[in-house]
Each structure stands twice: as structure tokens, then as C-alpha cells.
Design an enzyme around this catalytic site. Structure first.
Site, PDB file in Angstrom:
ATOM      1  N   SER A 188       0.786  -1.233   0.000  1.00  0.00           N
ATOM      2  CA  SER A 188       0.000   0.000   0.000  1.00  0.00           C
ATOM      3  C   SER A 188       0.812   1.274   0.000  1.00  0.00           C
ATOM      4  O   SER A 188       0.257   2.350  -0.161  1.00  0.00           O
ATOM      5  CB  SER A 188      -0.927   0.008   1.197  1.00  0.00           C
ATOM      6  OG  SER A 188      -0.173   0.245   2.361  1.00  0.00           O
ATOM      7  N   HIS A 216      -5.470  -4.320   0.832  1.00  0.00           N
ATOM      8  CA  HIS A 216      -5.593  -3.189  -0.091  1.00  0.00           C
ATOM      9  C   HIS A 216      -6.138  -3.599  -1.449  1.00  0.00           C
ATOM     10  O   HIS A 216      -6.008  -2.861  -2.427  1.00  0.00           O
ATOM     11  CB  HIS A 216      -4.252  -2.473  -0.235  1.00  0.00           C
ATOM     12  CG  HIS A 216      -3.861  -1.795   1.029  1.00  0.00           C
ATOM     13  ND1 HIS A 216      -4.335  -0.549   1.387  1.00  0.00           N
ATOM     14  CD2 HIS A 216      -3.117  -2.226   2.072  1.00  0.00           C
ATOM     15  CE1 HIS A 216      -3.859  -0.235   2.573  1.00  0.00           C
ATOM     16  NE2 HIS A 216      -3.121  -1.230   3.022  1.00  0.00           N
ATOM     17  N   LYS A 247     -11.307  -0.768   4.809  1.00  0.00           N
ATOM     18  CA  LYS A 247     -10.748   0.058   3.738  1.00  0.00           C
ATOM     19  C   LYS A 247     -11.782   0.123   2.606  1.00  0.00           C
ATOM     20  O   LYS A 247     -12.773   0.828   2.754  1.00  0.00           O
ATOM     21  CB  LYS A 247      -9.354  -0.442   3.379  1.00  0.00           C
ATOM     22  CG  LYS A 247      -8.403  -0.133   4.566  1.00  0.00           C
ATOM     23  CD  LYS A 247      -7.004  -0.673   4.512  1.00  0.00           C
ATOM     24  CE  LYS A 247      -6.284  -0.373   5.843  1.00  0.00           C
ATOM     25  NZ  LYS A 247      -4.973  -0.984   5.961  1.00  0.00           N
TER      26      LYS A 247
HETATM   27  C1  LIG Z   1      -4.378  -1.544   7.236  1.00  0.00           C
HETATM   28  C2  LIG Z   1      -3.645  -2.847   7.057  1.00  0.00           C
HETATM   29  C3  LIG Z   1      -3.912  -3.941   7.883  1.00  0.00           C
HETATM   30  C4  LIG Z   1      -4.763  -3.826   9.100  1.00  0.00           C
HETATM   31  O1  LIG Z   1      -6.111  -3.772   8.780  1.00  0.00           O
HETATM   32  P1  LIG Z   1      -7.091  -2.966   9.748  1.00  0.00           P
HETATM   33  O2  LIG Z   1      -8.415  -3.528   9.449  1.00  0.00           O
HETATM   34  O3  LIG Z   1      -6.936  -1.511   9.451  1.00  0.00           O
HETATM   35  O4  LIG Z   1      -6.638  -3.283  11.167  1.00  0.00           O
HETATM   36  C5  LIG Z   1      -3.345  -5.173   7.572  1.00  0.00           C
HETATM   37  N1  LIG Z   1      -2.524  -5.313   6.503  1.00  0.00           N
HETATM   38  C6  LIG Z   1      -2.209  -4.270   5.719  1.00  0.00           C
HETATM   39  C7  LIG Z   1      -1.304  -4.483   4.559  1.00  0.00           C
HETATM   40  C8  LIG Z   1      -2.745  -3.004   5.975  1.00  0.00           C
HETATM   41  O5  LIG Z   1      -2.390  -1.950   5.238  1.00  0.00           O
END
Ligand SMILES: *Cc1c(COP(=O)(O)O)cnc(C)c1O
Length: 403
Positions: A188, A216, A247
């Protein structure tokens, strides 16, 4: 020890390096995304948000809002327990079925967040599968690193997306030992994508499980939004797919999808699943609404990719140093923590544009950047305003143009 002084000094260190994190105090407005209000020093003003991970604007999907209100009214607001002790609501059961259908797996398992899903699953498998070795991509997210660390399993790190390095490591491990390759699909901060099929080929060759973080990518890639593995036609080759509901799906929560036995194993042995209260049913219902919505609206994904491609091209045309990215993530190189923060502050203060600086430890020192996430709601007019603002800030701060 003078504890207060210790804390203050550690904070001062961050400030002198220019990487002390200041949170923008945002008030989102349903129906007007990506426009929002920002609160600062007792004042409020309207801004355009350019760095949200609500990649599709699903946080304001009217159907999800209505569903959340309906279920909160029907069930009350909390779940009232852990999943085992009175906290499994029918909405959790429905959401897990929706996610298993999305990924075409036998089962799925919910967690409070994607971070907890990674931590719990990797630490549970790594510690309980006898003599397991975990082979982890060097750019894996903190939640995977923490999960691997907590597992105390033997760990090897392969160079980011480097198949040769991965194979050399796999070759060096006793063929009889259980192995797991842990990686992401879309990374990301750079916006590059893993060679999933080739990694699966290596996993087959060396008898390894695959753990794929599609945080992502879920909602964003594949004809039904199941991620890059779906797009690439290799979803059925992944042992464990991990995703987030926070997300592209616009709500909160995390999950894994896999076989019945695997999900049951993590459900039964994973302490981060067992000992934490379950998510509110209204939250689960809103997430399910959005998962289902994106399953059936591929045109949003087409528009999303078009917006990202357009922004990259417009940055290039304007001589703005956009970094290579093959995904919806559009990073601009700055390469200095203090200037990166200054550029972000100036964009907010002078141009009402919000993009958070990305500094160490999220990215390596010297690669500080601004990371833009255009959504289907960012119009050409938003882009016009953004380009003019960046040009002004770049020239005033003497920042490097594109090579
Ligand atoms: C944001 C993120 C997470 C964590 O997910 P959340 O639901 O925000 O706790 C896990 N892996 C990656 C690659 C992320 O960018």
C-alpha cells in the site's frame, strides 16, 4: 527514573526528526465525500481528502448507513460478549457466509480488525503447526511481522517480490518441515503487486502453505471484488486469504477465509479471536451490505482504476515526481521527512487539500512521500485543483521535480 522526562525526551526526538505524528481532526460528511471539515485551533474549514483508505467511498453508502441504523435499532448497539459467551449474533454468521462466498472458500472467520486477524492467525499457525518455518516478504505490514514474531516460529525474510530469493530460501529448508509463505497482494505504500501465481507455484513445489494479505485489494480487484488473487484466477490456490472491512468496504473489522478445518482451527486456538468481544451486529450488517454491493458493482472498480490512471498521467504531464505504481495507489516522492511534513502542512493550510505525510517507520528513511488515493468520487475538477496546489508548494519549497 524520571518517567515523565523519559516520555518527553522520546517525543522531542521524533519532533527533531520531523516525524512526530500530528493527527488531522476531520469531520467527514456523508454524501459529500471526498469533501470534509477539518478542525484546527478552534476553527473549522472545508477540505478535500486525498489520502483516505475508504477507496470507494463506501463509508457513506446510503444502503449501509440505513442498514446500520436498522440493525442498531433492532439488536441494540453492542454484541454483549465474546463469540463463545453469548456474543455470536446472527449478523456475524451472515457476514462470515458472505465473505466465504466472496472468496469461494468453505469458511471465513471475523476479527475486530485486519491487524488482529493477521496477528492472531500468523501467531496461532506459526506456534502450533509443529516445527513450522515462516517465509515473509521484506515489505510485509507490521501486523504480519508482529504475528510472526509472537509465533516464535523460525522466520526467513525474502527480498520484496523476489521469486529467486524466495526459492533459494525454500530450497535451503528441510523438505519435510511445514512452511508458510506470508505476503501481500497490493503493497500500500508503493502500489506494486506481488506475483501471486508464481509464488503459488513455488509453494506447490516446496510444499508450503500460502498466507495472502489482500487488505488493499478486497473490494477493488477481481470481477466480484475478491482481490488480486481473483483477478489473476488463482484464488483457489491460496491457503489463507486475509482481508479488512475497514478500507474499500468502508466500515471496520478483519477476517480470514480458507477451508473449514483451517478456520475452525484458528477459531478454536487463536487467543486474539477467543478472548475479545465480537463486533457490534450493526457494524457487521453494514459491512455485509458493502461487501455485497461491491460484489455486484464492477463498474465502480473500472471507474476507480480510471481515476488512478488519470491522476498518475496528470502528475507525469505536470512534471510532478509520481512513483512507479501498478495499482490504485499514487505516491509522490519527497525523500525528506521535514520537507514531506512541510509540503503536507502547506497543502492543507494554503490549499485546503489533505494528504498525510508518509515517513519512517512506515517507509524507509530517504523515501518519504505523499500518498494519494483517488476514489471514484474524485472529479477532474478536484484533480485540477490538486495539480495547481502541488506545483505551487513544490516550487516554493524548492522540491525536486520529476527526473
Ligand atoms: C491496514 C492494514 C492492515 C490492518 O487492517 P485494519 O483492518 O486496518 O486493522 C493489515 N494489513 C495491511 C497491509 C494493511 O495496510
Amino acid at each position: 527514573m524520571n518517567y515523565e522526562q523519559f516520555f518527553a525526551e522520546k517525543i522531542a526526538d521524533l519532533k527533531s526528526e520531523g516525524r512526530y505524528r500530528v493527527f488531522a481532526d476531520i469531520q467527514r460528511q456523508a454524501g459529500k465525500f471526498p469533501t470534509a471539515f477539518v478542525h484546527k485551533d478552534g476553527k473549522v474549514k472545508e477540505i478535500t481528502v486525498w489520502c483516505s483508505n475508504d477507496y470507494m467511498g463506501m463509508g457513506q453508502n446510503p444502503d449501509a448507513i440505513a442498514k446500520m441504523q436498522e440493525i442498531a435499532g433492532g439488536y441494540g448497539v453492542g454484541a454483549g460478549g465474546t463469540r463463545n459467551i453469548s456474543g455470536t449474533m446472527h449478523e456475524h454468521v451472515l457476514l462470515e457466509a458472505e465473505l466465504a462466498d466472496l472468496h469461494q472458500t468453505e469458511s471465513a472467520l471475523l476479527f475486530q480488525s485486519g491487524w488482529v486477524a493477521n496477528l492472531t492467525t500468523l501467531s496461532t499457525l506459526g506456534s502450533l503447526v509443529p516445527d513450522c518455518v515462516i517465509i515473509s516478504d521484506s515489505k510485509n505490514h507490521n501486523s504480519m511481522i508482529e504475528g510472526i514474531r509472537h509465533s516464535r516460529a523460525e522466520k526467513h525474510i525474502f527480498r520484496h517480490n523476489d521469486l529467486e530469493d524466495l526459492e533459494n530460501i525454500l530450497k535451503s529448508i528441510d523438505p519435510d518441515r511445514p512452511k508458510m509463505i506470508a505476503f501481500e497482494s497490493v503493497y500500500s505504500m508503493d502500489g506494486d503487486i506481488a506475483p501471486i501465481k508464481e509464488i503459488c507455484d513455488l509453494a506447490d513445489k516446496y510444499g508450503a502453505m500460502t498466507f495472502l494479505d489482500e487488505v488493499h485489494a478486497v473490494g477493488l480487484y477481481g470481477p466480484r471484488g475478491a482481490g488480486v488473487a481473483e483477478r489473476d484466477g488463482v484464488m483457489d490456490r491460496i491457503t489463507i486469504i486475509q482481508g479488512t472491512l475497514a478500507k474499500a468496504f468502508g466500515v471496520i473489522g478483519g477476517y480470514i477465509a480458507g477451508t473449514k478445518a483451517l478456520c475452525d482451527f484458528v477459531r478454536s486456538y487463536g487467543t486474539g479471536f477467543i478472548f475479545s468481544s465480537s463486533m457490534p451486529p450493526a457494524v457487521a450488517a453494514a459491512a455485509r451490505t458493502n461487501v455485497n454491493h461491491l460484489k455486484n458493482h464492477n463498474e465502480l472498480r473500472i471507474r476507480h482504476q480510471e481515476r488512478a490512471a488519470t491522476l498518475k498521467q496528470r502528475f507525469r504531464d505536470a512534471g510532478i515526481p509520481v512513483m512507479d505504481s501498478v495499482s490504485h495507489i499514487v505516491p509522490i516522492f519527497v525523500g525528506n521527512a521535514v520537507l514531506c511534513k512541510q509540503a503536507s502542512d502547506d497543502l492543507m493550510e494554503r490549499h485546503n487539500i489533505y494528504v498525510q505525510p508518509i515517513n519512517y517507520p512506515t517507509v524507509e528513511r530517504g523515501t518519504e512521500r505523499l500518498r494519494f488515493t483517488p476514489t471514484p468520487h474524485h472529479t477532474d475538477a478536484h484533480m485540477d485543483q490538486l495539480i495547481e496546489a502541488i506545483k505551487e508548494v513544490w516550487s516554493r519549497l524548492g522540491l525536486q521535480a520529476a527526473a
